[in-house]
Design a protein around this motif. Structure first.
Motif, PDB file in Angstrom:
ATOM      1  N   ILE A  20      11.113  79.890  33.470  1.00 29.45           N
ATOM      2  CA  ILE A  20      10.584  78.531  33.509  1.00 29.45           C
ATOM      3  C   ILE A  20      11.633  77.563  34.048  1.00 29.45           C
ATOM      4  N   THR A  21      11.208  76.689  34.959  1.00 27.02           N
ATOM      5  CA  THR A  21      12.058  75.602  35.443  1.00 27.02           C
ATOM      6  C   THR A  21      11.454  74.292  34.965  1.00 27.02           C
ATOM      7  N   ILE A  50       7.307  70.910  32.193  1.00 30.20           N
ATOM      8  CA  ILE A  50       7.487  72.080  33.054  1.00 30.20           C
ATOM      9  C   ILE A  50       7.203  71.739  34.517  1.00 30.20           C
ATOM     10  N   GLN A  51       8.122  72.146  35.405  1.00 29.82           N
ATOM     11  CA  GLN A  51       7.921  71.981  36.849  1.00 29.82           C
ATOM     12  C   GLN A  51       7.197  73.187  37.439  1.00 29.82           C
ATOM     13  N   THR A  91       1.057  70.284  39.299  1.00 26.72           N
ATOM     14  CA  THR A  91       0.550  69.561  40.454  1.00 26.72           C
ATOM     15  C   THR A  91      -0.562  68.616  40.027  1.00 26.72           C
ATOM     16  N   GLU A  92      -0.792  67.625  40.842  1.00 23.55           N
ATOM     17  CA  GLU A  92      -1.941  66.764  40.628  1.00 23.55           C
ATOM     18  C   GLU A  92      -3.152  67.419  41.277  1.00 23.55           C
ATOM     19  N   PHE A  93      -4.298  67.313  40.632  1.00 26.83           N
ATOM     20  CA  PHE A  93      -5.523  67.840  41.228  1.00 26.83           C
ATOM     21  C   PHE A  93      -6.668  66.873  40.963  1.00 26.83           C
ATOM     22  N   LEU A 124      -1.082  74.837  37.453  1.00 26.95           N
ATOM     23  CA  LEU A 124      -2.063  75.709  38.082  1.00 26.95           C
ATOM     24  C   LEU A 124      -1.386  76.920  38.717  1.00 26.95           C
ATOM     25  N   GLN A 125      -2.113  78.032  38.768  1.00 28.33           N
ATOM     26  CA  GLN A 125      -1.582  79.251  39.378  1.00 28.33           C
ATOM     27  C   GLN A 125      -1.786  79.213  40.884  1.00 28.33           C
TER      28      GLN A 125
END
Length: 255
Positions: free
Chosen positions: A57-58, A98-99, A144-146, A157-158
């Motif tokens: 995890i980053t 989490i990034q 991410t933005e969705f 998201l994957q």
């Protein structure tokens, strides 16, 4: 009476053995299908993760941590938090910290994913993914933005276009129903395209796409990329060849 119970026990054991063999057969068929699809496909959406291989995890502040997964909290398919264990004990990380993260799939998903990533080894060096982790069959998730129904959300998201991750990034919709797949033991091991994805261009929020929307608006994703637009326009089954169009854009026009 004892004879009856012995007979019942034998029948249960035979049924369990038969079901196990059926699952193995379905898994073999799934693996064969995945191998045939090859590099020009999207990575299957993962819903089961290994507790034996470390999650990597980053965080948004740049800190990198890893450890074995102890608990995953999700709401309506979206990550809420992940708890890992390492030399520092158990630590819970909330999704908004989490990034991105690499998670190893479990069970039959691991087998399917390994075959999928093995076919894309020549592409990893061109993406921003970790080649070593991808080779080990890890799935990649990023914050991410969705956008859906004019509302913008932020979530983890994957990424599914792992061999073509660049200006165009395609994400698994955790609430999507798959087009052609089967799930022995409740675990999805392979299948066709899902019914929907989130598609991100550059820094803009990812946009929700279904088969119908892609057929109507898909060409706009590729801008002035002649090769990708020609592939799109020549497709008899546009949605089915979505991964090919994205890969073509990545190979010829990715900045």
């Amino acid at each position: 009476m004892l004879f009856f119970f012995n007979l019942l026990f034998l029948w249960v054991k035979l049924t369990q053995l038969l079901m196990k063999n059926i699952k193995l057969l379905l898994a073999a068929l799934a693996i064969s299908f995945t191998a045939q699809v090859g590099a020009q496909s999207f990575t299957p959406g993962m819903d089961g993760f290994s507790s034996k291989k470390p999650a990597k995890i980053t965080l948004k502040d740049g800190t990198e941590v890893q450890g074995l997964i102890k608990k995953l909290k999700r709401k309506r398919g979206n990550f809420v938090s992940i708890t890992i264990e390492n030399d520092n004990g158990k630590v819970e990380y909330l999704s908004d910290k989490i990034q991105h993260m690499y998670l190893a799939p479990s069970g039959l998903q691991k087998i399917s994913s390994a075959i999928e990533t093995a076919t894309t080894v020549d592409k990893w060096s061109k993406t921003d993914l970790d080649p070593g982790l991808m080779k080990d069959g890890y799935a990649f998730f990023e914050t991410t933005e969705f956008k859906k129904k004019k509302k913008v959300f932020t979530g983890i998201l994957q990424l599914v276009n792992t061999s073509s991750a660049g200006d165009i990034r395609v994400y698994f919709d955790p609430l999507a129903s798959e087009g052609a797949s089967f799930s022995p033991g409740g675990i999805t091991v392979a299948g066709g395209l899902d019914k929907s994805y989130y598609v991100k261009q550059g820094d803009a929020p990812a946009v929700y796409y279904t088969k119908k929307e892609y057929k109507k608006e898909g060409a706009k994703l590729y801008g002035d990329c002649k090769e990708a637009v020609e592939k799109y326009n020549a497709s008899e089954s546009v949605w089915k060849e979505f991964p090919i169009h994205v890969q073509t854009y990545f190979d010829h026009c990715n900045k």
